[in-house]
Scaffold this motif. Structure first.
Motif, short mmCIF file in Angstrom:
data_model
loop_
_atom_site.label_atom_id
_atom_site.label_comp_id
_atom_site.label_asym_id
_atom_site.label_seq_id
_atom_site.Cartn_x
_atom_site.Cartn_y
_atom_site.Cartn_z
N PHE A 101 0.82 -1.22 0.00
CA PHE A 101 0.00 0.00 0.00
C PHE A 101 0.85 1.27 0.00
O PHE A 101 0.49 2.25 -0.68
CB PHE A 101 -0.96 -0.01 1.19
CG PHE A 101 -2.11 -0.97 1.01
CD1 PHE A 101 -3.18 -0.64 0.19
CD2 PHE A 101 -2.10 -2.20 1.64
CE1 PHE A 101 -4.24 -1.52 0.01
CE2 PHE A 101 -3.15 -3.10 1.45
CZ PHE A 101 -4.22 -2.76 0.65
N PRO A 102 1.99 1.31 0.73
CA PRO A 102 2.84 2.52 0.64
C PRO A 102 3.34 2.77 -0.78
O PRO A 102 3.38 3.91 -1.24
CB PRO A 102 3.99 2.19 1.60
CG PRO A 102 3.41 1.24 2.58
CD PRO A 102 2.47 0.39 1.78
N LYS A 114 0.48 4.03 -2.94
CA LYS A 114 0.24 5.44 -2.64
C LYS A 114 1.29 6.31 -3.33
O LYS A 114 0.96 7.38 -3.88
CB LYS A 114 0.28 5.66 -1.13
CG LYS A 114 -0.01 7.08 -0.69
CD LYS A 114 0.01 7.20 0.82
CE LYS A 114 -0.24 8.63 1.26
NZ LYS A 114 -0.21 8.76 2.75
N GLN A 115 2.54 5.85 -3.32
CA GLN A 115 3.62 6.60 -3.97
C GLN A 115 3.39 6.69 -5.48
O GLN A 115 3.58 7.74 -6.09
CB GLN A 115 4.96 5.92 -3.70
CG GLN A 115 6.14 6.61 -4.38
CD GLN A 115 7.36 5.70 -4.45
OE1 GLN A 115 7.35 4.69 -5.14
NE2 GLN A 115 8.40 6.06 -3.70
N ILE A 138 0.51 6.48 -7.10
CA ILE A 138 -0.63 7.38 -7.35
C ILE A 138 -0.18 8.83 -7.26
O ILE A 138 -0.50 9.65 -8.13
CB ILE A 138 -1.76 7.10 -6.35
CG1 ILE A 138 -2.35 5.70 -6.58
CG2 ILE A 138 -2.85 8.17 -6.47
CD1 ILE A 138 -3.37 5.28 -5.54
N LYS A 139 0.58 9.15 -6.22
CA LYS A 139 1.03 10.53 -6.03
C LYS A 139 1.95 10.98 -7.16
O LYS A 139 1.86 12.13 -7.61
CB LYS A 139 1.77 10.63 -4.69
CG LYS A 139 2.21 12.04 -4.33
CD LYS A 139 2.87 12.08 -2.96
CE LYS A 139 3.32 13.49 -2.60
NZ LYS A 139 3.98 13.52 -1.25
N THR A 150 2.05 -4.56 -7.33
CA THR A 150 1.54 -3.25 -6.92
C THR A 150 1.48 -2.29 -8.09
O THR A 150 0.47 -1.59 -8.30
CB THR A 150 2.42 -2.65 -5.81
OG1 THR A 150 2.46 -3.54 -4.70
CG2 THR A 150 1.89 -1.30 -5.37
N TYR A 153 -1.80 -0.56 -9.95
CA TYR A 153 -1.96 0.88 -10.20
C TYR A 153 -2.24 1.15 -11.67
O TYR A 153 -3.16 1.89 -12.02
CB TYR A 153 -0.72 1.66 -9.76
CG TYR A 153 -0.76 3.05 -10.34
CD1 TYR A 153 -1.61 4.02 -9.78
CD2 TYR A 153 -0.06 3.38 -11.50
CE1 TYR A 153 -1.73 5.28 -10.35
CE2 TYR A 153 -0.18 4.64 -12.07
CZ TYR A 153 -1.01 5.58 -11.49
OH TYR A 153 -1.14 6.81 -12.07
#
Length: 241
Positions: free
Chosen positions: A3-4, A7-8, A10-11, A91, A95
């Protein structure tokens, strides 16, 4: 899945994704709402404009997910944590596929809403709208799998973008050249056979012919193969960490 890392990702890509998605939706709405332009949406928009705009996001984003991070050295930091390469691949795939799915889901909703304002003669059947967007999504997934594969194979962005991006651009240009055969230009049909984009047969979808189902299935298979090769290669290759 990490998940980290998700999130990275996506950002890092949200600005590009947002700009491309907004532009795609604005152009679609304008074509649908302009007098006499709605019937050009299948051929002009879904046949080329939509895929070209999406290709810009695909080429840049796929490079950022693997090769770009290796090139910049940030992959060494990611792998220094308790995360396996296989989890990194999964991951990043989640995404990539997820962002494309959201893009075409928004296009579908936009199309359905605009379609309500069209006259009976200019409007499209709901299932046709859904199937056209499904086909465009599968083309995008197939093209993105090619770029993801090169991103997994190469450690430098210039090679990842240069190879994957070149293949994607070549497929789109061949599709563009081949499309002129629909307007009476002879001798260009051969170009359609040289690109996977031709598997997205919008004419068959609108005419409700069953052949397009098998063709879109091939695009799905291409996507699975491309993602698999890129992911496996990345997990097995030597990294300059």
């Amino acid at each position: 899945m990490s998940f980290p890392l998700l999130k990275q990702s996506i950002k890092a890509n949200i600005s590009l994704w947002g700009i491309v998605t907004v532009i795609m939706n604005v152009i679609l709405a304008q074509l649908l709402l302009m007098d006499g332009m709605s019937q050009l949406v299948p051929t002009m928009y879904y046949g080329m404009l939509c895929l070209m705009m999406c290709a810009l996001y695909i080429v840049i984003a796929t490079n950022n997910l693997l090769a770009g991070q290796v090139d910049r050295g940030s992959m060494a930091y990611i792998l220094s944590t308790p995360i396996k390469r296989s989890k990194v691949v999964i991951t990043q795939l989640i995404y990539l596929a997820g962002s494309l799915f959201v893009t075409f889901s928004l296009l579908t909703i936009n199309f359905l809403l605009c379609n309500q304002t069209l006259s009976a003669q200019a409007s499209f059947a709901t299932d046709t709208i859904v199937y056209m967007n499904l086909g465009a999504l599968l083309v995008a997934l197939a093209l993105s799998s090619i770029c993801f594969m090169t991103s997994g194979i190469f450690n430098l962005s210039k090679y990842s973008i240069g190879s994957g991006g070149m293949i994607v651009v070549a497929f789109l240009l061949l599709a563009l050249i081949g499309s002129f055969s629909n307007y009476g230009v002879t001798g260009l049909d051969v170009f359609k056979d040289l690109t996977i984009v031709s598997l997205y047969n919008i004419g068959d979808i609108i005419a409700d012919k069953g052949q397009w189902v098998a063709q879109l299935s091939i695009l799905g298979i291409i996507a699975i193969i491309g993602y698999s090769v890129g992911g496996i290669w990345f997990t097995k290759k030597d990294l300059p960490l």
